[in-house]
Design a protein around this motif. Structure first.
Motif, short mmCIF file in Angstrom:
data_model
loop_
_atom_site.label_atom_id
_atom_site.label_comp_id
_atom_site.label_asym_id
_atom_site.label_seq_id
_atom_site.Cartn_x
_atom_site.Cartn_y
_atom_site.Cartn_z
N HIS A 119 47.72 34.40 22.81
CA HIS A 119 47.31 35.47 23.72
C HIS A 119 48.42 35.89 24.68
O HIS A 119 48.15 36.42 25.74
N ALA A 169 47.03 37.83 27.89
CA ALA A 169 45.85 38.69 27.79
C ALA A 169 44.68 37.82 28.20
O ALA A 169 44.36 36.85 27.53
N VAL A 170 44.06 38.14 29.32
CA VAL A 170 43.01 37.32 29.91
C VAL A 170 41.66 37.95 29.62
O VAL A 170 41.47 39.15 29.79
N THR A 171 40.70 37.13 29.18
CA THR A 171 39.39 37.65 28.82
C THR A 171 38.66 38.21 30.03
O THR A 171 38.88 37.80 31.17
N GLU A 172 37.76 39.14 29.73
CA GLU A 172 36.96 39.81 30.76
C GLU A 172 36.23 38.78 31.62
O GLU A 172 35.71 37.79 31.11
N THR A 216 48.59 42.16 37.59
CA THR A 216 47.55 42.36 36.58
C THR A 216 47.34 43.85 36.37
O THR A 216 47.52 44.65 37.27
N SER A 231 44.88 46.64 33.57
CA SER A 231 43.89 46.76 32.51
C SER A 231 44.57 46.78 31.15
O SER A 231 45.64 47.37 30.98
N LYS A 248 38.78 45.23 22.89
CA LYS A 248 38.19 44.25 23.79
C LYS A 248 38.66 44.52 25.22
O LYS A 248 39.83 44.81 25.44
N ASP A 249 37.76 44.38 26.17
CA ASP A 249 38.14 44.53 27.57
C ASP A 249 38.84 43.26 28.03
O ASP A 249 38.23 42.19 28.06
N THR A 250 40.09 43.40 28.37
CA THR A 250 40.85 42.25 28.87
C THR A 250 41.74 42.73 30.01
O THR A 250 41.88 43.92 30.26
N THR A 251 42.32 41.77 30.67
CA THR A 251 43.30 42.04 31.71
C THR A 251 44.62 41.47 31.24
O THR A 251 44.69 40.38 30.69
N CYS A 255 48.57 46.22 24.70
CA CYS A 255 47.74 47.03 25.59
C CYS A 255 48.00 48.51 25.31
O CYS A 255 49.14 48.91 25.11
#
Length: 176
Positions: free
Chosen positions: A62, A84-87, A124, A126, A132-135, A174
């Motif tokens: 990730h 890539a950090v999960t929502e 950080t 978006s 997938k929504d990640t940060t 991203c």
């Protein structure tokens, strides 16, 4: 001194200047970190004087971790972590102790949220890779000694982050 001798002296001085530079660096500043282009002019102020560069890039599922260390001199360098950090996970909260360790971490207007300290920063933004929504989290840690004029290094780190963030986020997958 004849014309040929004068020309040789000028060439020798030019070669010496190119090889060592008057900035105390005996190395070329990298043009890539984490297999991603960087602006060497923006990276240079974050690196210390020394004899040569050692780079290590470690891709992960990730993200990536990468470091650029200077050998010789004080041995300082730059360590970068991209994730890539999960929502639902707030990287700034997860890394709050690290940010305290960076010294005087203050909110800056980079990405969606960022903290910049004397020895590092976390930004950080978006990131919606593959639907997938990640940060996207970009952390930069500096290992060279803190200079007397830390405000100049903070400005240099901020300029580097502003330049590198879009490229690093794109490399992470991203969409803009």
């Amino acid at each position: 001194m004849n014309r040929t001798s004068a020309s040789l002296v000028i060439v020798a001085l030019a070669v010496t200047a190119v090889g060592c530079g008057d900035d105390g660096r005996g190395y070329a500043v990298p043009e890539k970190i984490c297999d991603t282009k960087v602006d060497p002019d923006l990276l240079a102020p974050l690196l210390s004087d020394g004899e040569k560069i050692h780079q290590r890039d470690v891709p992960r599922e990730h993200g990536a971790t990468c470091d650029v260390s200077v050998q010789g001199g004080d041995g300082g360098g730059v360590y970068i972590t991209r994730d890539a950090v999960t929502e639902g996970v707030d990287p700034l909260e997860v890394k709050k102790d690290t940010l305290i360790g960076y010294g005087n971490a203050k909110k800056v207007d980079i990405g969606d949220d960022a903290r910049l300290g004397d020895k590092g920063a976390l930004v950080t933004t978006s990131c919606a890779p593959k639907g997938k929504d990640t940060t996207f989290a970009l952390e930069v840690s500096l290992s060279s000694p803190t200079p007397k004029d830390v405000s100049e290094r903070r400005k240099a780190l901020e300029r580097f982050l502003r330049s590198y963030l879009p490229t690093a986020a794109k490399a992470q997958g991203c969409r803009s």
